[in-house]
Scaffold this motif. Structure first.
Motif, short mmCIF file in Angstrom:
data_model
loop_
_atom_site.label_atom_id
_atom_site.label_comp_id
_atom_site.label_asym_id
_atom_site.label_seq_id
_atom_site.Cartn_x
_atom_site.Cartn_y
_atom_site.Cartn_z
N LEU A 1 -8.12 -3.92 16.02
CA LEU A 1 -8.36 -2.45 16.25
C LEU A 1 -6.97 -1.95 16.68
N SER A 2 -6.07 -2.64 17.11
CA SER A 2 -4.83 -2.08 17.51
C SER A 2 -4.11 -1.97 16.18
N HIS A 3 -4.13 -3.11 15.24
CA HIS A 3 -3.76 -3.05 13.87
C HIS A 3 -4.21 -1.75 13.12
N THR A 4 -5.63 -1.37 13.16
CA THR A 4 -6.07 -0.14 12.48
C THR A 4 -5.40 0.99 13.04
N GLY A 5 -4.96 1.21 14.34
CA GLY A 5 -4.38 2.12 14.73
C GLY A 5 -2.91 2.43 14.28
N LEU A 6 -2.34 1.37 14.18
CA LEU A 6 -0.73 1.39 13.81
C LEU A 6 -0.77 1.75 12.32
N ALA A 7 -1.77 1.34 11.40
CA ALA A 7 -1.65 1.35 9.97
C ALA A 7 -2.23 2.80 9.65
N THR A 8 -3.12 3.22 10.54
CA THR A 8 -3.44 4.76 10.34
C THR A 8 -2.48 5.73 10.77
N ARG A 9 -1.58 5.37 11.62
CA ARG A 9 -0.53 6.29 11.98
C ARG A 9 0.68 6.18 11.10
N THR A 10 0.73 5.08 10.54
CA THR A 10 1.60 4.71 9.48
C THR A 10 1.21 5.74 8.32
N LEU A 11 -0.06 5.44 7.66
CA LEU A 11 -0.67 6.35 6.62
C LEU A 11 -0.20 7.83 6.91
N LEU A 12 -0.33 8.29 8.10
CA LEU A 12 -0.42 9.76 8.35
C LEU A 12 1.09 10.20 8.32
N ASN A 13 2.00 9.33 8.55
CA ASN A 13 3.29 9.67 8.54
C ASN A 13 3.82 9.66 7.03
N ARG A 14 3.24 8.79 6.56
CA ARG A 14 3.68 8.65 5.03
C ARG A 14 3.09 9.91 4.24
N LEU A 15 1.98 10.37 4.37
CA LEU A 15 1.42 11.60 3.84
C LEU A 15 1.98 12.85 4.24
N GLU A 16 2.69 12.83 5.53
CA GLU A 16 3.50 13.99 5.72
C GLU A 16 4.81 14.45 4.83
N ARG A 17 5.45 13.11 4.21
CA ARG A 17 6.47 13.49 3.05
C ARG A 17 6.10 13.42 1.85
N PRO A 18 6.08 14.49 1.20
CA PRO A 18 5.33 14.52 -0.25
C PRO A 18 6.21 13.59 -1.15
N PRO A 19 5.34 12.91 -1.89
CA PRO A 19 6.16 12.12 -2.97
C PRO A 19 6.40 12.88 -4.39
N ALA A 20 6.40 14.23 -4.14
CA ALA A 20 6.49 15.02 -5.29
C ALA A 20 7.75 14.96 -6.24
N VAL A 21 7.81 15.09 -7.58
CA VAL A 21 9.04 15.27 -8.04
C VAL A 21 9.22 16.54 -8.54
N PRO A 22 10.16 17.32 -8.41
CA PRO A 22 10.29 18.86 -8.86
C PRO A 22 10.12 18.97 -10.17
N GLY A 23 8.93 19.80 -10.59
CA GLY A 23 8.96 20.15 -11.94
C GLY A 23 8.08 19.08 -12.76
N GLU A 24 7.59 18.02 -12.23
CA GLU A 24 6.76 16.94 -12.63
C GLU A 24 5.52 16.72 -11.96
N PRO A 25 4.32 17.04 -12.93
CA PRO A 25 3.12 16.75 -12.12
C PRO A 25 3.03 15.12 -12.17
N SER A 26 1.99 15.01 -11.11
CA SER A 26 1.80 13.54 -10.52
C SER A 26 1.34 12.71 -11.57
N GLY A 27 0.70 12.92 -12.52
CA GLY A 27 0.20 11.93 -13.64
C GLY A 27 -0.91 11.40 -13.32
N PRO A 28 -1.68 10.74 -14.11
CA PRO A 28 -3.27 10.20 -13.81
C PRO A 28 -2.92 9.11 -12.79
N ALA A 29 -2.11 8.07 -12.94
CA ALA A 29 -2.12 6.98 -12.11
C ALA A 29 -1.71 7.43 -10.74
#
Length: 727
Positions: free
Chosen positions: A231-259
């Protein structure tokens, strides 16, 4: 001096009043039953003090049913303590030796989490009580009957009388955070490929709700078992996921692509399934398998070949795209860890998700070995659990020796004073003792006057006892240790006046015993780690970041040379970093409960704006990222990518080492001022494979963690008003 901050006094009185009602009803009922109904003074004494020990002296966290469960589980332990204390008390040397062993063991049981830690003082009292006259093993049956009756009724009262509403559980907090992640992940797959400001705030709030500081003690997954670890591992992983989602991995002018889009939508489905798993129990195995497949396709696409090949990307893949793909793979890895940990937390060893090796090492380990692992990890002088256990065990042993050698009248009270007044820092111990002696003196004067006026009329004492007990356990915890000691001095006089003919000298003995117990507590508070976790946290946090820096350098070198050539996960560096995380977590947990040194100044020059939990998360991220990069075998990078990766790893490690220089005053490295600024730039060599950018993305995330450590905002870098520290 108030026991709680002024703004929380009404709520504190309400909580203390509910507890006082339960303790008073049970203690008075069993005491009167055995004392006057059955004329059994031994059983009456043990029934009352067992109730006071687990209901008043202990601070078992949680709601009424949760505390009732703890009391029921420790009942066999109470029987053992009464039996052992009874038979060892016949000789001073055996009683002293038993006090050393039992005192250390019970205090060290705090490694098991807040509930064992909360019950430990009451269990100590149940061993102390039979360690004093009368030395009568023949009365063991009456002692056990009294203790059992008191604890059984206390458990029933905790569960049934004035039970508090249960706060949001940790699984529900994690489920809500997972639902937030499920909402955010698809937003990164569509223009503008970033989260709106409102969703960023929602993600941060969901992550903050999982911080141990914001979770009630009883609901923190802090135990050594599979469920709590997962359960502690779940909380840490969930916090990590939320932190990663805050920072967009977008490329300027480049669509994400199907993959990339497929991975982000699979992350959302797994997050939704994880929330459902934590709430109702269905396994997220199907959504987990979908994300594994989507991740493998993105990995193969960005590598340009089979995922394990490690070859260069196909022509036309610019470095920015590879960095985006690496960031999305980081998001996927965090989601996979979250889903696997949640399934393990709900189903234990029957989890359906195929757990990755290394990260979930505890999944197949039996409970005794997990307890041994936790105890072994804290069995050293740098562990605050070990320090506390040694301090209280030596103090209680010395008190028992003094009481036995000098035949101290009512020496039980001296040991009780030692137990309740010794704190984890010398400043706190000295402040507590001054207040306690003042309160005890006032209580002794009231006691002497009462005993002189009332004399031997036990009916008066019997009538006043429940009223005074209710007042004591309501006001004492709120107004602080001075009031608590003064009120308790009168309370024990009202009890003993009904067990033996009283005289005013009982107040004198009580004052003498508290003075002796306080002096012993002060001596050992001064000699045994007098600074508590204030100094230890600086050292533990610094050691954690040093070990993380070593792991970063070794991992970057292994990836550059080919992960098959590096040390596998679980090697000596990983084990030393895991141990450093354990010690830092325990020091941080105690740090939250300790008051600041006098004048708000610490003798240890630790920067005030340090987010200690961010340092802990940096340690976990170092472990997880290293495991992820070293697990799949891969070919060596060519020189154009290998050398920049090694250099970047060394620069990140250097940044990690600068923080310990500022945190640990024992470090002879010149300490830079905090915060640390300036990014570490990564090269973008032509033809570098996906693995290179995956390693770079991991190192970038560690720099983000470092920024949080050194740029702590008031909401995360400062402590709340501390609770009184209890052993």
């Amino acid at each position: 001096m108030w026991g709680v901050p002024a703004g929380r006094i009404p709520a504190a009185y309400a909580a203390a009043g509910r507890r006082a009602v339960r303790v008073t009803l049970v203690a008075a009922a069993v005491f009167y039953l055995f004392r006057y109904g059955l004329d059994n003074r031994v059983a009456a004494t043990y029934a009352l003090f067992s109730t006071v020990a687990l209901g008043g002296l202990s601070r078992i966290p949680g709601t009424g049913p949760q505390r009732a469960a703890v009391v029921s589980r420790v009942l066999p332990v109470c029987w053992v303590l009464v039996v052992v204390g009874t038979y060892l008390s016949v000789r001073t040397w055996s009683a002293v030796a038993g006090m050393l062993v039992v005192g250390f063991t019970l205090a060290f049981s705090a490694v098991g989490g807040p509930r064992p830690a909360g019950a430990a003082p009451g269990l100590q009292l149940l061993y102390i009580l039979p360690s004093f006259p009368p030395y009568d093993p023949g009365s063991l049956g009456d002692r056990l009957i009294g203790a059992t009756a008191g604890l059984a009724l206390l458990a029933a009262a905790e569960a049934l009388i004035l039970s508090e509403p249960r706060p949001m559980s940790y699984p529900e907090r994690a489920a809500r955070a997972a639902r937030t992640a499920a909402h955010c992940a698809p937003l990164l797959a569509a223009p503008p490929y970033e989260l709106p400001a409102t969703d960023v705030r929602a993600a941060r709030a969901a992550g903050q709700a999982l911080r141990p500081l914001n979770v009630p003690e009883a609901d923190r997954p802090a135990g050594p078992g599979v469920h709590d670890r997962a359960l502690s591992h779940t909380g840490l992983a969930t916090r990590t996921l939320l932190n990663r989602l805050e920072r967009p991995p977008a490329v300027p002018g480049e669509p994400s692509g199907p993959a990339v889009t497929a991975v982000l939508h699979a992350v959302a489905r797994l997050a939704t399934a994880t929330a459902a798993c934590l709430r109702t129990g269905p396994s997220p195995s199907a959504a987990y398998a979908d994300l594994v497949a989507a991740r493998a396709r993105l990995s193969a696409s960005s590598a340009g070949t089979a995922p394990a090949d490690g070859g260069g990307p196909p022509a036309g893949f610019p470095p920015a795209v590879l960095r985006r793909d690496a960031a999305v793979l980081e998001i996927a890895d965090a989601a996979l860890a979250m889903g696997a940990a949640a399934d393990l937390a709900v189903r234990g060893r029957h989890a359906r998700v195929e757990l990755p090796p290394g990260r979930f090492w505890y999944a197949t380990t039996r409970a005794p070995l997990l307890w041994w692992h936790r105890a072994h990890g804290n069995a050293g002088r740098r562990s605050v659990f070990f320090q506390n256990a040694v301090r209280i065990a030596l103090a209680l042993t010395a008190a028992r020796l003094v009481a036995g050698v000098d035949t101290l009248p009512h020496g039980f009270w001296a040991m009780l004073a030692t137990l309740t007044l010794t704190r984890t820092t010398m400043d706190a111990t000295w402040s507590t003792i001054r207040l306690a002696l003042t309160g005890t003196l006032a209580g002794a004067l009231v006691t002497a006057g009462t005993l002189t006026l009332v004399g031997t009329d036990t009916a008066v004492y019997a009538a006043v006892l429940p009223v005074w007990m209710l007042f004591t356990f309501t006001v004492g915890p709120v107004r602080g240790v001075g009031w608590a000691q003064g009120l308790f001095t009168v309370l024990v006089a009202l009890v003993f006046a009904q067990l033996a003919p009283p005289t005013w000298r009982l107040a004198e003995v009580r004052m003498l015993d508290v003075l002796i117990g306080s002096a012993i507590g002060a001596v050992f508070g001064l000699l045994a780690w007098p600074r508590g976790a204030h100094a230890e946290l600086a050292h533990a946090g610094a050691e954690l970041l040093r070990r993380a820096a070593e792991t970063v350098v070794a991992t970057a070198a292994s990836v550059a040379a080919g992960t098959g050539a590096g040390a596998p996960p679980g090697g000596s560096r990983h084990r030393s970093l895991q141990h450093a995380v354990v010690l830092a977590e325990s020091a941080y947990a105690q740090y939250q409960s300790e008051p600041a040194p006098f004048g708000g100044r610490s003798r240890t020059p630790v920067p005030a704006g340090v987010d200690w939990q961010a340092a802990l998360i940096a340690g976990h991220h170092t472990l997880w990222g290293s495991d992820r990069l070293l697990e799949p075998p891969s070919a060596a990078l060519d020189a154009s990518a290998a050398e920049p990766l090694r250099e970047l790893g060394e620069r990140v490690a250097g940044r990690l080492l600068l923080v310990p220089a500022a945190l640990d005053p024992a470090d002879d490295t010149p300490a830079p001022p905090l915060p640390l600024t300036g990014p570490a730039r990564a090269a973008q060599p032509p033809g570098a494979p996906r693995l290179y950018y995956a390693a770079v993305s991991w190192l970038d995330s560690l720099l983000d963690d470092l920024t949080r450590i050194a740029h702590a905002a008031p909401a995360t870098g400062t402590r709340p008003a501390p609770r009184p520290a209890h052993h």
